[in-house]
Every structure is written in structure tokens, then in C-alpha cells.
Design a protein around this motif. Structure first.
Motif, PDB file in Angstrom:
ATOM      1  N   THR A   1       0.840  -1.201   0.000  1.00  0.00           N
ATOM      2  CA  THR A   1       0.000   0.000   0.000  1.00  0.00           C
ATOM      3  C   THR A   1       0.873   1.247   0.000  1.00  0.00           C
ATOM      4  O   THR A   1       0.656   2.176  -0.792  1.00  0.00           O
ATOM      5  CB  THR A   1      -0.923   0.017   1.226  1.00  0.00           C
ATOM      6  N   PHE A   2       1.867   1.293   0.884  1.00  0.00           N
ATOM      7  CA  PHE A   2       2.747   2.458   0.959  1.00  0.00           C
ATOM      8  C   PHE A   2       3.554   2.617  -0.334  1.00  0.00           C
ATOM      9  O   PHE A   2       3.779   3.733  -0.811  1.00  0.00           O
ATOM     10  CB  PHE A   2       3.691   2.332   2.148  1.00  0.00           C
ATOM     11  N   LEU A   3       3.984   1.492  -0.922  1.00  0.00           N
ATOM     12  CA  LEU A   3       4.746   1.551  -2.171  1.00  0.00           C
ATOM     13  C   LEU A   3       3.888   2.137  -3.293  1.00  0.00           C
ATOM     14  O   LEU A   3       4.330   3.046  -4.022  1.00  0.00           O
ATOM     15  CB  LEU A   3       5.233   0.152  -2.552  1.00  0.00           C
ATOM     16  N   ILE A   4       2.667   1.649  -3.435  1.00  0.00           N
ATOM     17  CA  ILE A   4       1.797   2.104  -4.518  1.00  0.00           C
ATOM     18  C   ILE A   4       1.388   3.558  -4.310  1.00  0.00           C
ATOM     19  O   ILE A   4       1.246   4.321  -5.269  1.00  0.00           O
ATOM     20  CB  ILE A   4       0.576   1.174  -4.630  1.00  0.00           C
ATOM     21  N   GLU A   5       1.230   3.963  -3.050  1.00  0.00           N
ATOM     22  CA  GLU A   5       0.911   5.365  -2.780  1.00  0.00           C
ATOM     23  C   GLU A   5       2.022   6.290  -3.289  1.00  0.00           C
ATOM     24  O   GLU A   5       1.749   7.421  -3.706  1.00  0.00           O
ATOM     25  CB  GLU A   5       0.693   5.580  -1.275  1.00  0.00           C
ATOM     26  N   HIS A   6       3.251   5.816  -3.254  1.00  0.00           N
ATOM     27  CA  HIS A   6       4.364   6.636  -3.730  1.00  0.00           C
ATOM     28  C   HIS A   6       4.536   6.525  -5.243  1.00  0.00           C
ATOM     29  O   HIS A   6       5.038   7.455  -5.878  1.00  0.00           O
ATOM     30  CB  HIS A   6       5.661   6.238  -3.021  1.00  0.00           C
ATOM     31  N   LEU A   7       4.122   5.402  -5.822  1.00  0.00           N
ATOM     32  CA  LEU A   7       4.240   5.237  -7.268  1.00  0.00           C
ATOM     33  C   LEU A   7       3.162   6.003  -8.021  1.00  0.00           C
ATOM     34  O   LEU A   7       3.447   6.611  -9.063  1.00  0.00           O
ATOM     35  CB  LEU A   7       4.181   3.746  -7.632  1.00  0.00           C
ATOM     36  N   ILE A   8       1.935   5.953  -7.522  1.00  0.00           N
ATOM     37  CA  ILE A   8       0.824   6.649  -8.184  1.00  0.00           C
ATOM     38  C   ILE A   8       0.024   7.447  -7.134  1.00  0.00           C
ATOM     39  O   ILE A   8      -1.123   7.129  -6.834  1.00  0.00           O
ATOM     40  CB  ILE A   8      -0.102   5.667  -8.934  1.00  0.00           C
ATOM     41  N   PRO A   9       0.617   8.499  -6.570  1.00  0.00           N
ATOM     42  CA  PRO A   9      -0.072   9.245  -5.505  1.00  0.00           C
ATOM     43  C   PRO A   9      -1.267  10.034  -6.029  1.00  0.00           C
ATOM     44  O   PRO A   9      -1.207  10.631  -7.109  1.00  0.00           O
ATOM     45  CB  PRO A   9       1.018  10.182  -4.983  1.00  0.00           C
ATOM     46  N   TYR A  10      -2.329  10.023  -5.240  1.00  0.00           N
ATOM     47  CA  TYR A  10      -3.470  10.890  -5.543  1.00  0.00           C
ATOM     48  C   TYR A  10      -3.097  12.333  -5.251  1.00  0.00           C
ATOM     49  O   TYR A  10      -3.408  13.242  -6.011  1.00  0.00           O
ATOM     50  CB  TYR A  10      -4.672  10.449  -4.701  1.00  0.00           C
ATOM     51  N   GLN A  11      -2.426  12.544  -4.117  1.00  0.00           N
ATOM     52  CA  GLN A  11      -1.957  13.865  -3.731  1.00  0.00           C
ATOM     53  C   GLN A  11      -0.543  13.694  -3.164  1.00  0.00           C
ATOM     54  O   GLN A  11      -0.379  13.218  -2.028  1.00  0.00           O
ATOM     55  CB  GLN A  11      -2.890  14.475  -2.689  1.00  0.00           C
ATOM     56  N   PRO A  12       0.510  14.042  -3.918  1.00  0.00           N
ATOM     57  CA  PRO A  12       1.890  13.804  -3.465  1.00  0.00           C
ATOM     58  C   PRO A  12       2.177  14.371  -2.082  1.00  0.00           C
ATOM     59  O   PRO A  12       2.918  13.759  -1.301  1.00  0.00           O
ATOM     60  CB  PRO A  12       2.734  14.498  -4.544  1.00  0.00           C
ATOM     61  N   ASN A  13       1.602  15.496  -1.740  1.00  0.00           N
ATOM     62  CA  ASN A  13       1.866  16.112  -0.443  1.00  0.00           C
ATOM     63  C   ASN A  13       1.375  15.245   0.708  1.00  0.00           C
ATOM     64  O   ASN A  13       1.897  15.329   1.816  1.00  0.00           O
ATOM     65  CB  ASN A  13       1.200  17.495  -0.374  1.00  0.00           C
ATOM     66  N   TRP A  14       0.370  14.406   0.457  1.00  0.00           N
ATOM     67  CA  TRP A  14      -0.152  13.547   1.516  1.00  0.00           C
ATOM     68  C   TRP A  14       0.764  12.372   1.818  1.00  0.00           C
ATOM     69  O   TRP A  14       0.540  11.646   2.787  1.00  0.00           O
ATOM     70  CB  TRP A  14      -1.551  13.042   1.148  1.00  0.00           C
ATOM     71  N   ASN A  15       1.780  12.168   0.997  1.00  0.00           N
ATOM     72  CA  ASN A  15       2.769  11.133   1.290  1.00  0.00           C
ATOM     73  C   ASN A  15       3.844  11.623   2.246  1.00  0.00           C
ATOM     74  O   ASN A  15       4.623  10.824   2.753  1.00  0.00           O
ATOM     75  CB  ASN A  15       3.435  10.649  -0.005  1.00  0.00           C
ATOM     76  N   ARG A  16       3.886  12.921   2.458  1.00  0.00           N
ATOM     77  CA  ARG A  16       4.887  13.501   3.356  1.00  0.00           C
ATOM     78  C   ARG A  16       4.294  13.675   4.756  1.00  0.00           C
ATOM     79  O   ARG A  16       3.107  13.971   4.919  1.00  0.00           O
ATOM     80  CB  ARG A  16       5.371  14.841   2.809  1.00  0.00           C
ATOM     81  N   SER A  17       5.144  13.520   5.749  1.00  0.00           N
ATOM     82  CA  SER A  17       4.696  13.622   7.137  1.00  0.00           C
ATOM     83  C   SER A  17       4.118  15.003   7.428  1.00  0.00           C
ATOM     84  O   SER A  17       4.661  16.029   7.010  1.00  0.00           O
ATOM     85  CB  SER A  17       5.855  13.351   8.090  1.00  0.00           C
ATOM     86  N   HIS A  18       3.010  15.004   8.143  1.00  0.00           N
ATOM     87  CA  HIS A  18       2.428  16.238   8.667  1.00  0.00           C
ATOM     88  C   HIS A  18       2.604  16.263  10.188  1.00  0.00           C
ATOM     89  O   HIS A  18       1.706  16.663  10.924  1.00  0.00           O
ATOM     90  CB  HIS A  18       0.935  16.313   8.314  1.00  0.00           C
TER      91      HIS A  18
END
Length: 285
Positions: free
Chosen positions: A34-51
Motif C-alpha cells: 500500500t505504501f509503495l503504490i501510494e508513492h508510485l501513483i499518488p493521488y496527492q503527493p503532499n499527503w505522502n509527506r509527514s504532517h
């Protein structure tokens, strides 16, 4: 692959009595993918970065996954609640029994979820989940333990009354976790017409908006409950895509620390705050 494929793997392991450890392995593999695919095809790239929320989200996930599995082992203690030994369709194929259990569980959890947007005490507990400002896989596991207990009991009690076998019940916490990962995923995947069937990210993102759309799409596995209750909502091109659209309306100050989030609901119960607008509205498709 991540939902239907891994779910089928879990069901197979349970049907062939492989035990808990291989199921935990499938769950861990699903999280990693799940984490890998989120980085390969992100819906919103900023949401992959820590908040500044990674440690908190891991704590929520570890606690809630542990409680889910602990509750599972109490099921045999409640065998006396079954209405009859003949109620559960034990002669059905194993995978059909699991699907049957999922549909009942889904309706119960969705009903509790809906009630959590209508009653102040439940909302105070549920607000922890809605306080997120980005959506990614782990958000599904970010819940106050007491609210998770409410949803679990509402979904599981009907199954206990029907006499669900332990072998079928053992699949449910894993399938719930897989669905939560898919439902809150930051991967930009599309379901096409199946978005009206499965309650996954494409439709569930509306539920996390900080406007009236946050009072729709309550299902966990399917949209069946929402279609029956008139609480399904989807509008092409209007899916939230920024952090400013997420969270709790008027609560930008909601605490982010894990320990404070365990206490905050009880403070909110004593000092009532405005509830989300839950007025009914015509469904859009």
C-alpha cells in the motif's frame, strides 16, 4: 490485488487452518505494498509527506490492531448468545460464509458510523478519526479505541446471535484492516462503476471533507448501507485534494498528540461543540 487478492489469500489461509501468523504476514505485506503504490501513483503527493503525524498514526495502528485481535479470541466465550445451532449457514462454502459475515458486519459498522455523526457523545469519540489533514493508508487505523469498540460491537453482535463459527470470525479483523487500507489510500486508483459497490478511497474521500459532504458514505466494505439510507454521495471532479478541505470544520486546533487525543473526547463531551451538519440532502451521482 490489494483488496480482493489479499482478502482471498486471507480467506484461503483461514479455510485451510494455517493459523494466525501467515495471516499477519499477509497483512504486513499488504501494508508495505500500500505504501509503495501510494508513492508510485499518488493521488496527492503532499499527503505522502509527514504532517508531524507519523508517530501518532503508528501508535493508533499498533493499539487498534492489537485490540482487534484480542477481541477476536473472546468470541468463543460468547457462543451462548447464538439463537440456535442451526441458524448459521454452516453448509455454505467457506468463502460464501465469509462474504455473508462481511455484509452483516458492514451494515452494523455503517449504522454505528452514521450514529456517530448524529449523537454528540459518539461524535466526540469519532472526531479523533476525522481530525486528519491528509489521507493515506494508515488513517483507517487511526481511531479512538473506545469508538473502535463501539463499531466492532455493533457489527459483531448480530453475527454472534447467528452463531458465527470461529473459523469464519477469525478472517474479519484482517479483512477489516485490508478494507481500511484501501479506503483511506493515497493511491490514485479508479474503480469505474464499482465505485457504487465498494466503499473505497474514490468515494470515501468525500467523507473526510470538513463540509456537509463529511456526513455521507458511511460504509466500510460496501456502499450498500448508504444506498439504502440515501447517504451515498459522489460527484465527478469534486473529490477533495487539499489538506484545507479535510479535518473537522472549525477545529483546526484539534490536538495531534496521541495521548491528548485519548483524553480530548471526554473534554469535548463536557463542553459541547457544534456537531457536523447532518441534514439530509439529495444524493448526487
Amino acid at each position: 490485488m490489494l483488496f480482493l487478492g489479499m482478502s482471498a489469500w486471507i480467506i484461503h489461509l483461514a479455510a485451510t487452518d494455517h493459523g494466525i501468523l501467515p495471516m499477519l504476514g499477509v497483512l504486513a505485506l499488504t501494508m508495505a505494498l500500500t505504501f509503495l503504490i501510494e508513492h508510485l501513483i499518488p493521488y496527492q503527493p503532499n499527503w505522502n509527506r509527514s504532517h508531524k503525524d507519523v508517530r501518532r498514526d503508528w501508535l493508533h495502528a499498533i493499539v487498534n490492531l492489537t485490540l482487534n485481535r484480542a477481541l477476536l479470541w473472546t468470541l468463543p466465550l460468547f457462543a451462548w448468545m447464538s439463537m440456535s445451532d442451526n441458524v448459521w449457514p454452516a453448509d455454505w462454502p467457506f468463502w460464501v460464509q465469509v462474504v455473508f459475515a462481511i455484509l452483516i458486519l458492514d451494515m452494523g459498522i455503517a449504522a454505528a458510523h452514521h450514529a456517530s455523526h448524529k449523537f454528540h457523545t459518539l461524535w466526540a469519540l469519532h472526531a479523533v478519526h476525522h481530525s486528519v489533514k491528509r489521507l493515506y493508508g494508515f488513517n483507517g487505523l487511526m481511531k479512538h479505541p473506545l469508538h473502535q469498540l463501539v463499531e466492532t460491537l455493533t457489527g459483531v453482535l448480530p453475527l454472534l446471535l447467528l452463531g458465527i463459527p470461529f473459523e469464519v470470525a477469525i478472517t474479519l479483523p484482517f479483512l477489516v484492516s485490508l478494507s481500511l487500507l484501501a479506503q483511506h489510500s493515497n493511491a490514485d486508483y479508479r474503480l469505474g462503476p464499482l465505485k457504487f459497490v465498494f466503499a473505497h478511497a474514490e468515494t470515501h474521500r468525500f467523507h473526510h471533507t470538513n463540509d456537509k459532504n463529511g456526513n455521507y458514505n458511511y460504509g466500510l466494505f460496501t456502499n450498500l448501507y448508504d444506498l439504502l439510507m440515501g447517504t451515498f454521495h459522489y460527484q465527478e471532479g469534486a473529490t477533495p485534494s487539499t489538506s484545507t478541505e479535510l479535518g473537522i470544520g472549525g477545529r483546526d486546533d484539534y490536538p495531534k498528540d496521541y495521548r491528548v487525543q485519548l483524553i480530548q473526547p471526554f473534554l469535548d463531551m463536557q463542553s459541547p461543540r457544534p456537531m457536523p451538519d447532518s441534514r439530509p440532502r439529495r444524493t448526487k451521482t
